[in-house]
Design a protein around this motif. Structure first.
Motif, PDB file in Angstrom:
ATOM      1  N   TYR A  76       0.810  -1.173   0.012  1.00  0.00           N
ATOM      2  CA  TYR A  76       0.109   0.066  -0.183  1.00  0.00           C
ATOM      3  C   TYR A  76       0.786   1.480   0.138  1.00  0.00           C
ATOM      4  CZ  TYR A  76      -2.574   3.901   2.130  1.00  0.00           C
ATOM      5  OH  TYR A  76      -3.338   4.966   2.174  1.00  0.00           O
ATOM      6  N   ARG A  77       0.536   2.106  -0.790  1.00  0.00           N
ATOM      7  CA  ARG A  77       1.179   3.310  -0.919  1.00  0.00           C
ATOM      8  C   ARG A  77      -0.035   4.383  -1.010  1.00  0.00           C
ATOM      9  NH1 ARG A  77       6.296   2.470   0.374  1.00  0.00           N
ATOM     10  NH2 ARG A  77       6.970   0.575  -0.802  1.00  0.00           N
ATOM     11  N   PRO A  78       0.026   5.485  -0.100  1.00  0.00           N
ATOM     12  CA  PRO A  78      -1.127   6.316  -0.006  1.00  0.00           C
ATOM     13  C   PRO A  78      -1.081   7.270  -1.302  1.00  0.00           C
ATOM     14  CG  PRO A  78       0.666   7.103   1.616  1.00  0.00           C
ATOM     15  CD  PRO A  78       1.136   5.618   1.121  1.00  0.00           C
ATOM     16  N   ASN A  79      -2.283   7.520  -1.788  1.00  0.00           N
ATOM     17  CA  ASN A  79      -2.251   8.182  -3.102  1.00  0.00           C
ATOM     18  C   ASN A  79      -2.211   9.749  -2.924  1.00  0.00           C
ATOM     19  OD1 ASN A  79      -3.784   9.992  -4.861  1.00  0.00           O
ATOM     20  ND2 ASN A  79      -4.054   8.078  -6.096  1.00  0.00           N
ATOM     21  N   SER A  80      -1.072  10.362  -3.445  1.00  0.00           N
ATOM     22  CA  SER A  80      -0.795  11.641  -3.126  1.00  0.00           C
ATOM     23  C   SER A  80      -1.909  12.538  -3.813  1.00  0.00           C
ATOM     24  CB  SER A  80       0.563  12.228  -3.607  1.00  0.00           C
ATOM     25  OG  SER A  80       0.765  11.840  -4.875  1.00  0.00           O
ATOM     26  N   ALA A  81      -2.398  12.077  -4.847  1.00  0.00           N
ATOM     27  CA  ALA A  81      -3.400  13.147  -5.214  1.00  0.00           C
ATOM     28  C   ALA A  81      -4.438  13.253  -4.336  1.00  0.00           C
ATOM     29  CB  ALA A  81      -3.779  12.687  -6.632  1.00  0.00           C
ATOM     30  N   ALA A  82      -5.093  12.137  -3.752  1.00  0.00           N
ATOM     31  CA  ALA A  82      -6.255  12.232  -2.845  1.00  0.00           C
ATOM     32  C   ALA A  82      -5.799  12.824  -1.592  1.00  0.00           C
ATOM     33  CB  ALA A  82      -6.508  10.626  -2.490  1.00  0.00           C
ATOM     34  N   ARG A  83      -4.817  12.838  -1.191  1.00  0.00           N
ATOM     35  CA  ARG A  83      -4.098  13.687   0.036  1.00  0.00           C
ATOM     36  C   ARG A  83      -4.262  14.998  -0.291  1.00  0.00           C
ATOM     37  NH1 ARG A  83       0.714  10.354   3.155  1.00  0.00           N
ATOM     38  NH2 ARG A  83      -0.688   9.413   4.554  1.00  0.00           N
ATOM     39  N   ALA A  84      -3.714  15.148  -1.418  1.00  0.00           N
ATOM     40  CA  ALA A  84      -3.553  16.875  -1.691  1.00  0.00           C
ATOM     41  C   ALA A  84      -4.799  17.359  -1.842  1.00  0.00           C
ATOM     42  CB  ALA A  84      -2.600  17.040  -3.005  1.00  0.00           C
ATOM     43  N   LEU A  85      -5.949  16.569  -2.387  1.00  0.00           N
ATOM     44  CA  LEU A  85      -7.235  17.061  -2.585  1.00  0.00           C
ATOM     45  C   LEU A  85      -7.909  17.263  -1.156  1.00  0.00           C
ATOM     46  CD1 LEU A  85      -9.480  17.692  -3.945  1.00  0.00           C
ATOM     47  CD2 LEU A  85     -10.085  15.290  -4.517  1.00  0.00           C
ATOM     48  N   LYS A  86      -7.627  16.380  -0.355  1.00  0.00           N
ATOM     49  CA  LYS A  86      -8.228  16.443   1.054  1.00  0.00           C
ATOM     50  C   LYS A  86      -7.578  17.494   1.848  1.00  0.00           C
ATOM     51  CE  LYS A  86     -11.459  14.687   3.460  1.00  0.00           C
ATOM     52  NZ  LYS A  86     -11.562  15.813   4.397  1.00  0.00           N
ATOM     53  N   ARG A  87      -6.452  17.394   1.862  1.00  0.00           N
ATOM     54  CA  ARG A  87      -5.576  18.487   2.762  1.00  0.00           C
ATOM     55  C   ARG A  87      -5.647  19.865   2.237  1.00  0.00           C
ATOM     56  NH1 ARG A  87      -1.234  14.320   5.566  1.00  0.00           N
ATOM     57  NH2 ARG A  87       0.112  14.366   3.519  1.00  0.00           N
ATOM     58  N   GLY A  88      -5.835  19.970   0.939  1.00  0.00           N
ATOM     59  CA  GLY A  88      -5.924  21.139   0.144  1.00  0.00           C
ATOM     60  C   GLY A  88      -4.353  21.928   0.157  1.00  0.00           C
ATOM     61  N   GLU A  89      -3.373  20.756   0.330  1.00  0.00           N
ATOM     62  CA  GLU A  89      -1.872  21.372  -0.039  1.00  0.00           C
ATOM     63  C   GLU A  89      -1.071  20.413  -0.624  1.00  0.00           C
ATOM     64  OE1 GLU A  89       0.014  22.250   4.022  1.00  0.00           O
ATOM     65  OE2 GLU A  89       0.234  20.067   4.123  1.00  0.00           O
ATOM     66  N   PHE A  90       0.028  20.687  -1.188  1.00  0.00           N
ATOM     67  CA  PHE A  90       0.615  19.835  -2.163  1.00  0.00           C
ATOM     68  C   PHE A  90       1.914  19.254  -1.537  1.00  0.00           C
ATOM     69  CE2 PHE A  90      -1.960  22.257  -4.807  1.00  0.00           C
ATOM     70  CZ  PHE A  90      -2.795  21.208  -5.568  1.00  0.00           C
ATOM     71  N   ARG A  91       2.414  20.094  -0.563  1.00  0.00           N
ATOM     72  CA  ARG A  91       3.823  19.773  -0.040  1.00  0.00           C
ATOM     73  C   ARG A  91       4.722  19.779  -1.429  1.00  0.00           C
ATOM     74  NH1 ARG A  91       4.052  18.957   5.038  1.00  0.00           N
ATOM     75  NH2 ARG A  91       2.374  18.332   6.374  1.00  0.00           N
ATOM     76  N   THR A  92       4.604  20.925  -1.823  1.00  0.00           N
ATOM     77  CA  THR A  92       5.543  20.915  -3.172  1.00  0.00           C
ATOM     78  C   THR A  92       5.818  22.645  -3.246  1.00  0.00           C
ATOM     79  OG1 THR A  92       4.650  19.219  -4.165  1.00  0.00           O
ATOM     80  CG2 THR A  92       5.707  20.797  -5.610  1.00  0.00           C
ATOM     81  N   ILE A  93       6.902  22.749  -3.583  1.00  0.00           N
ATOM     82  CA  ILE A  93       7.457  24.086  -3.965  1.00  0.00           C
ATOM     83  C   ILE A  93       7.817  24.155  -5.288  1.00  0.00           C
ATOM     84  CG2 ILE A  93       8.995  26.047  -3.291  1.00  0.00           C
ATOM     85  CD1 ILE A  93       9.367  24.673  -0.518  1.00  0.00           C
ATOM     86  N   GLY A  94       7.393  25.140  -5.943  1.00  0.00           N
ATOM     87  CA  GLY A  94       7.868  25.328  -7.312  1.00  0.00           C
ATOM     88  C   GLY A  94       8.965  26.368  -7.504  1.00  0.00           C
ATOM     89  N   VAL A  95       9.833  26.158  -8.232  1.00  0.00           N
ATOM     90  CA  VAL A  95      11.030  27.051  -8.492  1.00  0.00           C
ATOM     91  C   VAL A  95      11.046  27.546  -9.883  1.00  0.00           C
ATOM     92  CG1 VAL A  95      13.396  27.052  -8.553  1.00  0.00           C
ATOM     93  CG2 VAL A  95      12.387  25.788  -6.917  1.00  0.00           C
ATOM     94  N   ILE A  96      10.856  28.739 -10.066  1.00  0.00           N
ATOM     95  CA  ILE A  96      10.782  29.485 -11.401  1.00  0.00           C
ATOM     96  C   ILE A  96      12.235  29.978 -11.982  1.00  0.00           C
ATOM     97  CG2 ILE A  96       9.898  31.340 -13.048  1.00  0.00           C
ATOM     98  CD1 ILE A  96       7.411  31.108 -11.657  1.00  0.00           C
ATOM     99  N   THR A  97      12.775  29.648 -12.828  1.00  0.00           N
ATOM    100  CA  THR A  97      14.102  30.073 -13.123  1.00  0.00           C
ATOM    101  C   THR A  97      14.284  29.920 -14.607  1.00  0.00           C
ATOM    102  OG1 THR A  97      16.600  30.100 -12.863  1.00  0.00           O
ATOM    103  CG2 THR A  97      15.241  27.983 -13.046  1.00  0.00           C
ATOM    104  N   PHE A  98      14.927  30.942 -15.135  1.00  0.00           N
ATOM    105  CA  PHE A  98      15.095  31.166 -16.714  1.00  0.00           C
ATOM    106  C   PHE A  98      16.281  29.959 -17.046  1.00  0.00           C
ATOM    107  CE2 PHE A  98      17.632  33.024 -20.165  1.00  0.00           C
ATOM    108  CZ  PHE A  98      16.905  32.611 -21.094  1.00  0.00           C
ATOM    109  N   THR A  99      17.260  30.218 -16.309  1.00  0.00           N
ATOM    110  CA  THR A  99      18.409  29.233 -16.855  1.00  0.00           C
ATOM    111  C   THR A  99      19.214  28.487 -15.775  1.00  0.00           C
ATOM    112  OG1 THR A  99      20.353  29.037 -18.095  1.00  0.00           O
ATOM    113  CG2 THR A  99      19.753  30.997 -16.922  1.00  0.00           C
TER     114      THR A  99
END
Lengths: 339, 339
Positions: free
Chosen positions: B42-65
């Motif tokens: 069994y592995r928790p489904n992160s999509a369902a988790r994210a949906l329920k919890r309202g957070e992704f536990r993910t940080i986006g990094v925008i950079t040009f190069t």
DNA sequence: GGGCATAATGTTTACGTAAACATCGGTTGG
DNA sequence: CCAACCGATGTTTACGTAAACATTATGCCC
């Protein structure tokens, strides 16, 4: 979504259809929905989407370090290609390159929001560990010879090394020394093997192999030793950084490059043309490697969807290199010393 | 999850509790559930988790190069810090550094599985564009002076530049030339300003500013021109790559470093110690910058959760630099020429 | 011994979306 | 002119999880 639907006076399903570009919606309705979405600042919730669709449209990239040019350039290309295909890229850095870490990363993968994984790393680390990939996650590996177990994309290390050695032999060098990368790197190993083979096939005796660790500093240390070898007129360094250190050592010891010693590198980092002297080197097409990785991984995903249990065919894709001639190689100073 | 629950004979809620480490579960039950989870893979489904919890536990990094050392090192540090905090990092590369691209990236952000964003980029690009960040997404910016509008973390560019210039003045140089980075880089601008200020404050006349584009090649071109300036005895290059090109140009023109001309760089890339001669430079602590970025972004997220509408306080965090003395700087050859 | 916390566990529900199926009005062909 | 059909849209349901609330058992106190 419900708000948008209410504002327009349609069902949420219609909004969904517009949002996903499905057919079967009147132009008029579509326009209204789009307007409402803009007005309300509606953004589809990716978690819900992923949950419903069963895919994240995200590719994970596992790599140990971002301090080598190759890894970074490959990563960059992967990110670009993935973006083009509507996929995001999630970074899974490893603290230390141990089997335990790799194992941990792979098991964490199961709960990570990722459809596929690209491993930029020698697979040695994978091998011994009883690593079981979460089912349904596709893998492509860079820097490996595990073409039978994984799909592998890589630069044609052997071809590049062969070109480098031949270039030096063609210039008239009696033999070519090799400053190799660390033993645990498959790329280093492959380059060293090709160097050895090419020399042997040409009827030359390969000098003892000198080992570095990719860093300029290790190249410098090796260079100090090589400078003592008076019969050493040509060195093939397994990467440009080590070549840089090598150049410095040779310079310090008064051995002129390329008049007395020729040096050739591997990678063609942006700075290579600014070394003293500008470095002749083997250019790697990282962009292509990245593109092929994404291609490979996505085709596996798509295939997986269609014929469910088909055993994906593994294999190795090699991306060719290109020799870049600059000023660090030349004919040897005189007739090579007798054996 | 349902399967696990069925196997053990408990409700799925109990499985959820075990999976999340909640209290209120008997040791015995917990053990059984864990065993069942292992057995069934069994592995928790992160999509369902994210949906329920309202957070992704993910940080986006925008950079040009990812072709500049600084960006890569910062990214690496961000990824490491984020992982430590249980957050993943998603890469959002921009094809070209135009306002439209940035705008596009920011709007796409809304549908991206990301809780917060770190922008590694001069904010000029953000400014003019009518960029509206999706609400609820926190931002931290690197390479900017927009401390009033965003939370900014950056290397103490001015401090580093000042140290570099002072070092050269202390060695006895009459003045210091500056090989600056591109105009649109805030970091370059900041280093150039500090260079100018430091000279002026010391009562020296700043020579005309020479501009490059960060690349070794541009440093080389600039170096060819500087080599003609006979009164030029000290150059502060805005990064190590340009310093490398500069060294090559000076060498070609027979200007000895450091005997005739002193050169100092900025960044302290790993290869800097292997340049000819080893480069004196200003060390940036990218790891710390990355750590502070993650810290900043996460504290915003957490704060946001507690007091809903509190206007987050912006500000700038500067990470100090450190002067690394190697062999490319020395006292000037003679008394400086009269003005 | 009955009332009452408390701990352990179960049941219901909602998160936001999209597939599957249902409905409805209009068109077409025999 | 009617039935079959089609295109546009609506309704129901399920994805996997976890919060909120409900239930049961246990033991404790007066």
């Amino acid at each position: 979504m419900a708000d948008v639907a209410r504002l327009v006076g349609v069902s949420s399903q219609t909004v969904s259809r517009v949002s996903n570009g499905y057919p079967g919606v009147t132009e008029e309705t579509r326009r209204q929905v789009l307007a409402a979405m803009r007005e309300l600042g509606y953004r589809p919730n990716s978690a819900a989407r992923a949950l419903k669709r069963g895919e994240f449209r995200t590719i994970g990239v596992i790599t140990f370090t971002l301090s080598t040019t190759g890894n970074v350039r490959t990563l960059e290309a992967i990110a670009a290609s993935a973006a083009e295909q509507g996929y995001a890229v999630t970074l899974l850095p490893l603290a230390v390159p141990t089997q335990d870490e790799v194992k941990g990363a792979f098991s964490r993968l199961g709960e990570l929001a990722v459809d596929a994984v690209i491993v930029i790393m020698e697979v040695h680390l994978l091998d011994a560990a009883t690593v079981s990939l979460p089912p349904g996650i596709q893998v492509v590996v860079v820097d490996s010879d595990a073409g039978d177990r994984y799909t592998v994309v890589d630069t044609d290390q052997a071809g590049g090394a062969r070109d480098a050695v031949r270039h030096l032999l063609d210039l008239g060098h009696h033999t070519v020394w090799h400053l190799a990368g660390p033993e645990d790197s498959f790329a280093a190993q492959r380059r060293a093997n090709a160097w050895h083979t090419t020399l042997t096939e040409a009827g030359r005796v390969p000098p003892p192999l000198v080992r570095g660790d990719w860093s300029a500093e290790s190249g410098y240390r090796a260079g100090l030793r090589l400078a003592e070898q008076k019969d050493c007129t040509a060195v093939f360094a397994a990467n440009d950084q080590m070549a840089l250190g090598l150049l410095r050592a040779l310079h310090e010891r008064g051995r002129k490059v390329p008049a007395e010693v020729s040096v050739i590198g591997f990678d063609d980092i942006p700075e290579a043309g600014s070394f003293l002297p500008p470095l002749t080197t083997v250019h790697q097409d990282f962009a292509e490697v990245g593109r092929r990785c994404v291609e490979g991984v996505l085709s596996k995903i798509r295939q997986d969807v269609t014929d469910a249990e088909a055993e994906t065919e593994h294999g190795t894709t090699l991306v060719p290199t290109r020799l870049v001639l600059r000023d660090s190689t030349a004919a040897p100073p005189k007739a090579p010393p007798p054996r």
